[in-house]
Design a protein around this motif. Sequence first.
Motif, PDB file in Angstrom:
ATOM      1  N   PRO A 251      32.828  42.899  41.216  1.00 42.47           N
ATOM      2  CA  PRO A 251      33.468  44.849  41.748  1.00 42.47           C
ATOM      3  C   PRO A 251      33.150  45.027  43.338  1.00 42.47           C
ATOM      4  O   PRO A 251      31.880  44.157  43.545  1.00 42.47           O
ATOM      5  CB  PRO A 251      32.350  45.624  40.454  1.00 42.47           C
ATOM      6  N   SER A 252      33.539  45.309  44.037  1.00 38.29           N
ATOM      7  CA  SER A 252      33.208  45.570  45.054  1.00 38.29           C
ATOM      8  C   SER A 252      32.609  46.805  44.933  1.00 38.29           C
ATOM      9  O   SER A 252      31.533  47.422  45.985  1.00 38.29           O
ATOM     10  CB  SER A 252      34.855  45.733  45.599  1.00 38.29           C
TER      11      SER A 252
ATOM     12  N   ILE B 123      43.643  53.687  43.555  1.00 40.46           N
ATOM     13  CA  ILE B 123      43.447  53.315  45.023  1.00 40.46           C
ATOM     14  C   ILE B 123      44.838  52.524  45.671  1.00 40.46           C
ATOM     15  O   ILE B 123      46.161  52.574  45.165  1.00 40.46           O
ATOM     16  CB  ILE B 123      43.086  51.941  44.672  1.00 40.46           C
TER      17      ILE B 123
ATOM     18  N   LYS C   9      40.187  57.544  39.301  1.00 47.79           N
ATOM     19  CA  LYS C   9      40.319  57.149  41.040  1.00 47.79           C
ATOM     20  C   LYS C   9      41.713  56.926  40.622  1.00 47.79           C
ATOM     21  O   LYS C   9      42.319  55.869  40.093  1.00 47.79           O
ATOM     22  CB  LYS C   9      39.524  56.444  41.216  1.00 47.79           C
TER      23      LYS C   9
ATOM     24  N   VAL D 121      39.156  44.433  48.896  1.00 46.09           N
ATOM     25  CA  VAL D 121      38.330  44.994  48.719  1.00 46.09           C
ATOM     26  C   VAL D 121      37.060  43.645  48.155  1.00 46.09           C
ATOM     27  O   VAL D 121      35.768  44.452  48.647  1.00 46.09           O
ATOM     28  CB  VAL D 121      37.528  46.217  48.506  1.00 46.09           C
ATOM     29  N   VAL D 122      36.512  43.776  47.596  1.00 44.91           N
ATOM     30  CA  VAL D 122      36.122  42.705  47.230  1.00 44.91           C
ATOM     31  C   VAL D 122      35.102  41.575  47.882  1.00 44.91           C
ATOM     32  O   VAL D 122      34.407  41.342  47.417  1.00 44.91           O
ATOM     33  CB  VAL D 122      37.054  41.543  45.331  1.00 44.91           C
TER      34      VAL D 122
ATOM     35  N   GLY E   5      44.800  49.801  41.316  1.00 45.11           N
ATOM     36  CA  GLY E   5      43.477  49.109  40.727  1.00 45.11           C
ATOM     37  C   GLY E   5      44.212  47.531  40.638  1.00 45.11           C
ATOM     38  O   GLY E   5      44.821  47.045  41.618  1.00 45.11           O
ATOM     39  N   GLY E   6      43.314  46.931  39.384  1.00 49.08           N
ATOM     40  CA  GLY E   6      43.139  46.190  39.155  1.00 49.08           C
ATOM     41  C   GLY E   6      44.851  44.740  39.472  1.00 49.08           C
ATOM     42  O   GLY E   6      45.069  43.839  39.173  1.00 49.08           O
TER      43      GLY E   6
ATOM     44  N   GLU F 165      42.584  46.874  47.004  1.00 40.87           N
ATOM     45  CA  GLU F 165      42.654  46.311  46.071  1.00 40.87           C
ATOM     46  C   GLU F 165      42.323  45.356  45.999  1.00 40.87           C
ATOM     47  O   GLU F 165      43.607  44.251  47.099  1.00 40.87           O
ATOM     48  CB  GLU F 165      43.306  47.112  44.932  1.00 40.87           C
ATOM     49  N   HIS F 166      41.878  44.638  45.248  1.00 39.43           N
ATOM     50  CA  HIS F 166      41.172  43.328  45.290  1.00 39.43           C
ATOM     51  C   HIS F 166      40.639  42.454  46.771  1.00 39.43           C
ATOM     52  O   HIS F 166      39.945  42.016  46.897  1.00 39.43           O
ATOM     53  CB  HIS F 166      42.845  42.407  44.898  1.00 39.43           C
TER      54      HIS F 166
ATOM     55  N   ILE G  55      33.938  49.994  44.279  1.00 33.22           N
ATOM     56  CA  ILE G  55      34.710  51.092  45.074  1.00 33.22           C
ATOM     57  C   ILE G  55      35.663  52.530  44.287  1.00 33.22           C
ATOM     58  O   ILE G  55      35.068  53.153  44.207  1.00 33.22           O
ATOM     59  CB  ILE G  55      36.660  50.406  45.434  1.00 33.22           C
ATOM     60  N   ASP G  56      35.145  51.738  43.164  1.00 28.94           N
ATOM     61  CA  ASP G  56      35.914  52.426  42.004  1.00 28.94           C
ATOM     62  C   ASP G  56      34.436  53.246  41.784  1.00 28.94           C
ATOM     63  O   ASP G  56      34.638  54.408  41.454  1.00 28.94           O
ATOM     64  CB  ASP G  56      36.307  51.810  40.776  1.00 28.94           C
TER      65      ASP G  56
HETATM   66  C1  MEV Z   1      40.059  47.606  40.273  1.00 26.31           C
HETATM   67  O1  MEV Z   1      40.109  49.065  39.913  1.00 26.31           O
HETATM   68  C2  MEV Z   1      39.666  47.493  41.717  1.00 26.31           C
HETATM   69  C3  MEV Z   1      39.791  45.894  42.073  1.00 26.31           C
HETATM   70  O2  MEV Z   1      39.880  45.703  43.441  1.00 26.31           O
HETATM   71  C4  MEV Z   1      37.988  45.446  41.544  1.00 26.31           C
HETATM   72  C5  MEV Z   1      36.683  45.429  42.962  1.00 26.31           C
HETATM   73  O3  MEV Z   1      37.519  46.316  43.401  1.00 26.31           O
HETATM   74  O4  MEV Z   1      36.082  46.062  42.206  1.00 26.31           O
HETATM   75  C6  MEV Z   1      40.106  44.986  41.641  1.00 26.31           C
END
Ligand code: MEV
Length: 308
Positions: free
Chosen positions: A137-138, A11, A9, A18-19, A270-271, A15-16, A140-141
């Motif tokens: 994790p959110s 993003i 994937k 979404v958590v 991503g992260g 990212e972040h 999303i992945d």
């Molecule tokens: C990691 O690909 C995306 C983050 O937002 C963590 C998550 O959503 O689980 C950093």
Amino acid sequence: MGKGSGYGKVILFGEHFVVYGLPGIASAVGLATDAVVTKSGALSVKDERKGTEGYSGSKREQQRESFERMFDMMGLKEKGVDIWLGGELPVMSGIGASAASSVAIARAVSDELKLGYDDAKINSVAYEMEKAFAGNPSGIDNTVATYGGLIWFKKNMAGGQNDMEKIRVPKPVEIVMGNSGVVADTKAMVAGVAERRKQQPEEYDAVFKKAEALAVKARAALEKGDYKTVGALMDENHSLLQQIKVSGEKLDELVAIAKQNGAFGAKVTGGGGGGCMVALTPGKELQERVASAMEAKGFQVLRTRIGV
Ligand code: MEV
């Protein structure tokens, strides 16, 4: 012998954030990790995925933990399986390699042990496995790894079903993913944001509000195929990610190369802390110009499309 696959994937927004229940937009990259699982006397793993040097080794402990979580969630006491991992998806931080492998393995185990799991069940097992790699994790992945496509995602903070909607774009659009070559620990990156947010609640609140507004605008622009606006919003998103300290020197260098070569927008994906960035490069010509400029500086790149 059981088989399964999971998509990688990218993003594009959120990212972040979404958590914490804010919206995110992500897409499958069209390349997948494949798993083959065979019943055996003990647990063994043969990892033949290609990608960033040191990636698989550095994730081994987290991978073991993810298997424990999977067996527990599946209610399996017998943990004897041989797992083979391979496929076209290069393993690098930021491309969803852990979620893709979690989905692939969960599908292959379900296939081998005739558990009959549907996508929703695979997605929830993979979410449980993702906790080993991302801490909190959110979802999303694993959602993109399971279902593919271009999606709008919002975590349900009360623990119920997450909001997941497919986004339709007028036509697929080219992107370039640039790999910083630095292996990153998503768990540490997510924990770092949580820690800094606790220390500076007002500053972080302001950034989070902007991130939410960006995702909403980006969805509308994507649906119209207004890539100039999408690109500008990606640039803004990158600046927010810098403010929460998840970019890095190499990632910023890649973003600058992308912008200098005409990318409509570019950001960490991503992260962060290493791993990948993404550049929006509508048209094959622009995609090639940006990708080869990154390669000329020694970076590994992936040319792909979203909205396919
Ligand atoms: C990691 O690909 C995306 C983050 O937002 C963590 C998550 O959503 O689980 C950093």
